[in-house]
Design a protein around this motif. Structure first.
Motif, PDB file in Angstrom:
ATOM      1  N   ALA A 107     -14.218  -5.150  18.630  1.00  0.00           N
ATOM      2  CA  ALA A 107     -13.011  -4.463  18.162  1.00  0.00           C
ATOM      3  C   ALA A 107     -12.088  -5.345  17.334  1.00  0.00           C
ATOM      4  O   ALA A 107     -11.155  -4.839  16.712  1.00  0.00           O
ATOM      5  N   ASP A 108     -12.316  -6.661  17.298  1.00  0.00           N
ATOM      6  CA  ASP A 108     -11.408  -7.586  16.598  1.00  0.00           C
ATOM      7  C   ASP A 108     -12.214  -8.593  15.791  1.00  0.00           C
ATOM      8  O   ASP A 108     -13.018  -9.343  16.351  1.00  0.00           O
ATOM      9  N   ALA A 109     -12.009  -8.620  14.493  1.00  0.00           N
ATOM     10  CA  ALA A 109     -12.762  -9.520  13.612  1.00  0.00           C
ATOM     11  C   ALA A 109     -12.535 -10.988  13.935  1.00  0.00           C
ATOM     12  O   ALA A 109     -13.356 -11.836  13.583  1.00  0.00           O
ATOM     13  N   ASN A 110     -11.444 -11.327  14.622  1.00  0.00           N
ATOM     14  CA  ASN A 110     -11.140 -12.726  14.958  1.00  0.00           C
ATOM     15  C   ASN A 110     -11.511 -13.085  16.394  1.00  0.00           C
ATOM     16  O   ASN A 110     -11.229 -14.188  16.850  1.00  0.00           O
ATOM     17  N   ALA A 111     -12.127 -12.166  17.113  1.00  0.00           N
ATOM     18  CA  ALA A 111     -12.418 -12.391  18.530  1.00  0.00           C
ATOM     19  C   ALA A 111     -13.763 -13.077  18.727  1.00  0.00           C
ATOM     20  O   ALA A 111     -14.711 -12.868  17.969  1.00  0.00           O
ATOM     21  N   ILE A 112     -13.814 -13.918  19.774  1.00  0.00           N
ATOM     22  CA  ILE A 112     -15.064 -14.517  20.206  1.00  0.00           C
ATOM     23  C   ILE A 112     -15.137 -14.459  21.734  1.00  0.00           C
ATOM     24  O   ILE A 112     -14.115 -14.373  22.416  1.00  0.00           O
ATOM     25  N   GLY A 113     -16.339 -14.503  22.227  1.00  0.00           N
ATOM     26  CA  GLY A 113     -16.579 -14.515  23.660  1.00  0.00           C
ATOM     27  C   GLY A 113     -17.985 -15.037  23.889  1.00  0.00           C
ATOM     28  O   GLY A 113     -18.606 -15.585  22.981  1.00  0.00           O
ATOM     29  N   TYR A 114     -18.489 -14.866  25.075  1.00  0.00           N
ATOM     30  CA  TYR A 114     -19.839 -15.322  25.388  1.00  0.00           C
ATOM     31  C   TYR A 114     -20.470 -14.362  26.392  1.00  0.00           C
ATOM     32  O   TYR A 114     -19.783 -13.743  27.202  1.00  0.00           O
ATOM     33  N   ILE A 115     -21.779 -14.230  26.278  1.00  0.00           N
ATOM     34  CA  ILE A 115     -22.553 -13.394  27.191  1.00  0.00           C
ATOM     35  C   ILE A 115     -23.956 -13.976  27.295  1.00  0.00           C
ATOM     36  O   ILE A 115     -24.324 -14.890  26.552  1.00  0.00           O
ATOM     37  N   ASP A 116     -24.736 -13.417  28.173  1.00  0.00           N
ATOM     38  CA  ASP A 116     -26.153 -13.753  28.264  1.00  0.00           C
ATOM     39  C   ASP A 116     -26.820 -13.220  26.995  1.00  0.00           C
ATOM     40  O   ASP A 116     -26.538 -12.099  26.564  1.00  0.00           O
ATOM     41  N   GLU A 117     -27.680 -14.002  26.412  1.00  0.00           N
ATOM     42  CA  GLU A 117     -28.350 -13.597  25.178  1.00  0.00           C
ATOM     43  C   GLU A 117     -29.091 -12.270  25.337  1.00  0.00           C
ATOM     44  O   GLU A 117     -29.192 -11.485  24.392  1.00  0.00           O
ATOM     45  N   ALA A 118     -29.575 -11.977  26.533  1.00  0.00           N
ATOM     46  CA  ALA A 118     -30.299 -10.725  26.789  1.00  0.00           C
ATOM     47  C   ALA A 118     -29.401  -9.499  26.632  1.00  0.00           C
ATOM     48  O   ALA A 118     -29.896  -8.390  26.431  1.00  0.00           O
ATOM     49  N   ASP A 119     -28.076  -9.683  26.702  1.00  0.00           N
ATOM     50  CA  ASP A 119     -27.139  -8.563  26.595  1.00  0.00           C
ATOM     51  C   ASP A 119     -26.656  -8.310  25.168  1.00  0.00           C
ATOM     52  O   ASP A 119     -25.901  -7.370  24.928  1.00  0.00           O
ATOM     53  N   VAL A 120     -27.075  -9.124  24.212  1.00  0.00           N
ATOM     54  CA  VAL A 120     -26.637  -8.964  22.823  1.00  0.00           C
ATOM     55  C   VAL A 120     -27.238  -7.697  22.235  1.00  0.00           C
ATOM     56  O   VAL A 120     -28.406  -7.387  22.441  1.00  0.00           O
ATOM     57  N   ASP A 121     -26.400  -6.959  21.515  1.00  0.00           N
ATOM     58  CA  ASP A 121     -26.871  -5.785  20.786  1.00  0.00           C
ATOM     59  C   ASP A 121     -26.224  -5.770  19.398  1.00  0.00           C
ATOM     60  O   ASP A 121     -25.555  -6.728  19.021  1.00  0.00           O
ATOM     61  N   ALA A 122     -26.390  -4.707  18.668  1.00  0.00           N
ATOM     62  CA  ALA A 122     -25.895  -4.625  17.293  1.00  0.00           C
ATOM     63  C   ALA A 122     -24.389  -4.575  17.173  1.00  0.00           C
ATOM     64  O   ALA A 122     -23.854  -4.736  16.082  1.00  0.00           O
ATOM     65  N   SER A 123     -23.673  -4.378  18.266  1.00  0.00           N
ATOM     66  CA  SER A 123     -22.208  -4.298  18.197  1.00  0.00           C
ATOM     67  C   SER A 123     -21.548  -5.668  17.998  1.00  0.00           C
ATOM     68  O   SER A 123     -20.395  -5.734  17.619  1.00  0.00           O
ATOM     69  N   VAL A 124     -22.308  -6.740  18.257  1.00  0.00           N
ATOM     70  CA  VAL A 124     -21.783  -8.100  18.115  1.00  0.00           C
ATOM     71  C   VAL A 124     -22.813  -8.983  17.423  1.00  0.00           C
ATOM     72  O   VAL A 124     -23.970  -8.598  17.268  1.00  0.00           O
ATOM     73  N   LYS A 125     -22.380 -10.186  17.039  1.00  0.00           N
ATOM     74  CA  LYS A 125     -23.265 -11.133  16.366  1.00  0.00           C
ATOM     75  C   LYS A 125     -23.252 -12.446  17.134  1.00  0.00           C
ATOM     76  O   LYS A 125     -22.178 -12.921  17.549  1.00  0.00           O
ATOM     77  N   VAL A 126     -24.420 -13.045  17.314  1.00  0.00           N
ATOM     78  CA  VAL A 126     -24.498 -14.372  17.919  1.00  0.00           C
ATOM     79  C   VAL A 126     -24.026 -15.373  16.860  1.00  0.00           C
ATOM     80  O   VAL A 126     -24.595 -15.448  15.775  1.00  0.00           O
ATOM     81  N   ILE A 127     -22.950 -16.106  17.184  1.00  0.00           N
ATOM     82  CA  ILE A 127     -22.406 -17.076  16.230  1.00  0.00           C
ATOM     83  C   ILE A 127     -22.647 -18.519  16.671  1.00  0.00           C
ATOM     84  O   ILE A 127     -22.389 -19.443  15.919  1.00  0.00           O
ATOM     85  N   LEU A 128     -23.145 -18.692  17.893  1.00  0.00           N
ATOM     86  CA  LEU A 128     -23.494 -20.030  18.375  1.00  0.00           C
ATOM     87  C   LEU A 128     -24.455 -19.910  19.552  1.00  0.00           C
ATOM     88  O   LEU A 128     -24.205 -19.142  20.471  1.00  0.00           O
ATOM     89  N   LYS A 129     -25.535 -20.692  19.489  1.00  0.00           N
ATOM     90  CA  LYS A 129     -26.430 -20.851  20.623  1.00  0.00           C
ATOM     91  C   LYS A 129     -26.285 -22.292  21.080  1.00  0.00           C
ATOM     92  O   LYS A 129     -26.905 -23.175  20.512  1.00  0.00           O
ATOM     93  N   PRO A 130     -25.427 -22.526  22.079  1.00  0.00           N
ATOM     94  CA  PRO A 130     -25.157 -23.913  22.496  1.00  0.00           C
ATOM     95  C   PRO A 130     -26.377 -24.627  23.079  1.00  0.00           C
ATOM     96  O   PRO A 130     -27.241 -24.088  23.598  1.00  0.00           O
TER      97      PRO A 130
END
Length: 130
Positions: A107-130
């Motif tokens: 919902a916010d172009a400036n927002a970041i967060g973290y989740i399990d990679e298995a939960d990623v879908d098209a609504s967000v983009k992976v911007i870092l794989k630490p």
């Protein structure tokens, strides 16, 4: 003895398969960031990001901070207590789970967060794989 070794090997493989791969996510239009930038953002150090955290006690939160900020749950709690007490910062907003995190970040172009990679879908983009 062979049976014991087989059971031990199976137990170890089960433990490793449970570990999640934590990734930092952003809005689909977001650019990739470095681990250093993520650390600064999640520790409230001069970042332009709107940061979201998972709630305390979440194992993904623990893994993320261990990997990216180098802080345990207790150290993180002490860090934010000090920041709040001295007026130097406030902790990020928290969300309850991966779907809440994705909704907040999407919902916010400036927002970041973290989740399990298995939960990623098209609504967000992976911007870092630490």
């Amino acid at each position: 003895m062979k049976k014991l070794l087989s059971i031990l090997a199976l137990s170890v493989s089960c433990v490793f398969s449970v570990n999640a791969a934590v990734v930092v996510i952003g809005n689909p239009a977001a650019a990739d960031i470095s681990k250093s930038d993520a650390k600064k953002a999640f520790l409230g150090k001069g970042s332009s990001f709107v940061v979201y955290e998972l709630e305390e006690g979440n194992p993904i939160r623990s893994e993320f901070h261990s990997t990216v900020t180098g802080k345990s749950d207790a150290q993180l709690k002490a860090f934010w207590s000090k920041q709040v007490f001295t007026g130097k910062g406030t902790p990020p907003a928290t969300v309850g789970d991966a779907s809440g995190m994705k909704a907040a970040v999407a919902a916010d172009a400036n927002a970041i967060g973290y989740i399990d990679e298995a939960d990623v879908d098209a609504s967000v983009k992976v911007i870092l794989k630490p």
